[in-house]
Design a protein around this motif. Structure first.
Motif, short mmCIF file in Angstrom:
data_model
loop_
_atom_site.label_atom_id
_atom_site.label_comp_id
_atom_site.label_asym_id
_atom_site.label_seq_id
_atom_site.Cartn_x
_atom_site.Cartn_y
_atom_site.Cartn_z
N GLU A 1 0.95 -1.57 -0.04
CA GLU A 1 0.24 -0.24 0.18
C GLU A 1 0.82 1.11 -0.06
O GLU A 1 0.65 2.45 -1.00
CB GLU A 1 -1.12 0.01 1.18
CG GLU A 1 -2.00 -1.09 1.39
CD GLU A 1 -2.63 -0.84 -0.34
OE1 GLU A 1 -3.30 -0.21 -0.55
OE2 GLU A 1 -3.83 -2.06 -0.33
N LEU A 2 2.17 1.38 0.35
CA LEU A 2 2.86 1.94 1.11
C LEU A 2 3.73 2.73 -0.38
O LEU A 2 3.50 3.64 -1.06
CB LEU A 2 3.73 2.68 1.48
CG LEU A 2 5.12 3.32 1.88
CD1 LEU A 2 4.56 4.92 2.63
CD2 LEU A 2 5.31 2.68 3.21
N ALA A 3 4.04 1.89 -1.57
CA ALA A 3 4.79 1.43 -2.37
C ALA A 3 3.40 2.45 -3.41
O ALA A 3 4.34 2.71 -4.47
CB ALA A 3 4.89 0.01 -3.55
N ARG A 4 2.55 1.81 -3.64
CA ARG A 4 1.49 2.63 -4.06
C ARG A 4 0.87 3.81 -4.00
O ARG A 4 1.39 4.79 -5.14
CB ARG A 4 -0.13 1.85 -4.12
CG ARG A 4 -0.87 3.21 -5.39
CD ARG A 4 -2.67 2.00 -4.95
NE ARG A 4 -2.45 0.36 -5.38
CZ ARG A 4 -3.71 -0.07 -5.30
NH1 ARG A 4 -4.50 -0.25 -4.40
NH2 ARG A 4 -3.69 -1.35 -6.33
N ALA A 5 1.41 4.50 -2.89
CA ALA A 5 1.33 5.47 -2.31
C ALA A 5 2.46 6.57 -3.02
O ALA A 5 2.71 7.48 -3.60
CB ALA A 5 0.67 5.55 -0.91
N MET A 6 3.53 5.78 -2.93
CA MET A 6 4.81 6.57 -3.11
C MET A 6 4.97 6.16 -4.62
O MET A 6 6.15 7.05 -5.66
CB MET A 6 6.06 5.70 -2.12
CG MET A 6 5.66 5.69 -0.88
SD MET A 6 5.98 7.35 -0.24
CE MET A 6 7.98 7.77 0.39
#
Length: 410
Positions: free
Chosen positions: A321-326
């Motif tokens: 989820e963090l990878a998508r946001a970043m």
């Protein structure tokens, strides 16, 4: 790219691919040997050591490619050696304080990590000056690939976060030793017999590096350190481990391509003729990097959560989820990463420092509200939004730079 720049970049890139492929491929095994909490503890102390190591030679090491005479380079090497020794000794005191009052059991290893990181950076610039790109590729393979293998072996021995620290530090020291040839003029022992006046002269010749580039580099590394401190404080060690793992994988392409390109771009810009060639080199580099960055960002936006969960296991679900946001921020960072040497080559370090300070304010303006409102994913979206303006201006400024030193002289 010009053929010689492309050839040198591909040499470094080949070594980088192998060096980064090993830890990236071993990542799923490492995440099953080390918990998010252990990874968070290691990542926090490694970030502190990196923050110190990046300025361990007061950035005089980055002036080495500017020294065309072997005698002048030897004087600069002697200066770097003394500063590195002093900074390593000072980091031992910092480590003791962190161990006693900061509740960080790994803190005793801080001087080892600082010495390893500082020596690797210093001797990388020494090899860059000689354009020993094959040796640089081999050293990177030893540091990155060897580090992951040692971490895996120590993880099997249940050494916890100490296994992660020892694996990284030991192989960085080994890679630095590999780069310690050829010896400077007069040999390595002669560096410690260098007259004080020669050291003073070398320090004065390149005084803009400690005065301007050191704050820039330190604050850039401090951004990563403070980010981990904030994440750990507000959301716990496990979240810090998730953040560190995600950023390691997300920034791997930038480290891979950017590191190889910057080491060849720097001397190329210094020797570019005064006919607009330097500006053209930078523009071509931007376009080429953007062509790689955009598809990578699209993949993260579409399939980031599924890919990270499948690779690392259910306890690392937040990483995807963090990878998508970043993803938008990572694409911009990918393009910007190798361009840091441009302002050094163009003697625009004061401008770069001012802009970096503004960029860090924007970074934390996105990070902190995002953490409070949406946890790790909220922080990622906040950073992606806040840094869009910063990188847009940065790229425009470099592509249209008017005051390139050798062009002005011509």
């Amino acid at each position: 790219m010009k053929p010689e720049l492309l050839r040198a970049t591909l040499t470094l890139l080949t070594g980088s691919v192998a060096a980064h492929a090993i830890p990236l491929l071993l990542g799923p095994a490492l995440t099953r040997l080390y918990s998010p909490e252990a990874y968070g503890q290691f990542a926090l102390l490694w970030a502190v050591s990196t923050n110190i190591a990046v300025v361990a030679c007061a950035r005089y090491d980055f002036a080495l490619p500017l020294e065309t005479a072997d005698e002048g380079a030897a004087e600069l090497m002697a200066l770097c050696a003394r500063i590195l020794l002093a900074v390593t000794a000072a980091s031992a005191a910092v480590g003791a304080l962190l161990a006693l009052w900061g509740d960080l059991p790994l803190a005793w290893s801080l001087p080892l990590a600082v010495a390893a990181g500082g020596a690797m950076q210093w001797l990388t610039m020494w090899a860059t000056r000689s354009q020993l790109f094959g040796l640089l590729a081999l050293a990177r393979l030893l540091q990155q690939g060897g580090g992951a293998i040692v971490q895996l072996l120590l993880g099997l021995l249940k050494m916890g976060p100490m296994g992660l620290m020892l694996g990284s530090a030991a192989t960085a020291l080994g890679a630095a030793c590999l780069l310690a040839r050829p010896a400077p003029a007069g040999g390595w022992a002669a560096l410690w017999r260098m007259p004080r006046q020669a050291l003073t002269d070398a320090a004065r010749r390149h005084s803009d590096f400690p005065l301007l580039n050191t704050p820039h580099a330190f604050l850039g590394a401090l951004q990563d350190t403070l980010t981990l401190v904030l994440v750990a404080t507000l959301t716990g060690d496990a979240s810090a481990g998730v953040w560190a793992l995600a950023l390691r994988y997300l920034k791997a392409p930038a480290t891979l391509v950017g590191g190889a390109l910057s080491q060849t771009l720097y001397p190329r810009l210094l020797r570019a003729p005064g006919d607009g060639e330097a500006r053209a080199i930078v523009r071509r580099a931007m376009l080429g990097l953007a062509a790689i960055a955009l598809p990578l960002a699209a993949v993260l936006l579409l399939a980031g959560p599924q890919a990270f969960t499948l690779a690392f296991g259910d306890q690392w679900t937040q990483t995807g989820e963090l990878a998508r946001a970043m993803a938008p921020y990572i694409a911009l960072h990918f393009v910007a990463s190798p361009l840091a040497v441009v302002t050094m080559a163009w003697k625009a370090q004061a401008w770069a420092l001012r802009l970096a300070l503004a960029g860090q304010c924007l970074f934390f303006a996105g990070l902190v509200p995002g953490l409070y409102l949406g946890g790790l994913a909220g922080a990622g979206w906040g950073i992606s939004a806040s840094m869009l303006v910063y990188f847009g201006y940065y790229f425009w400024a470099l592509a249209n730079w008017k005051d390139i030193p050798h062009e002005s002289a011509a």
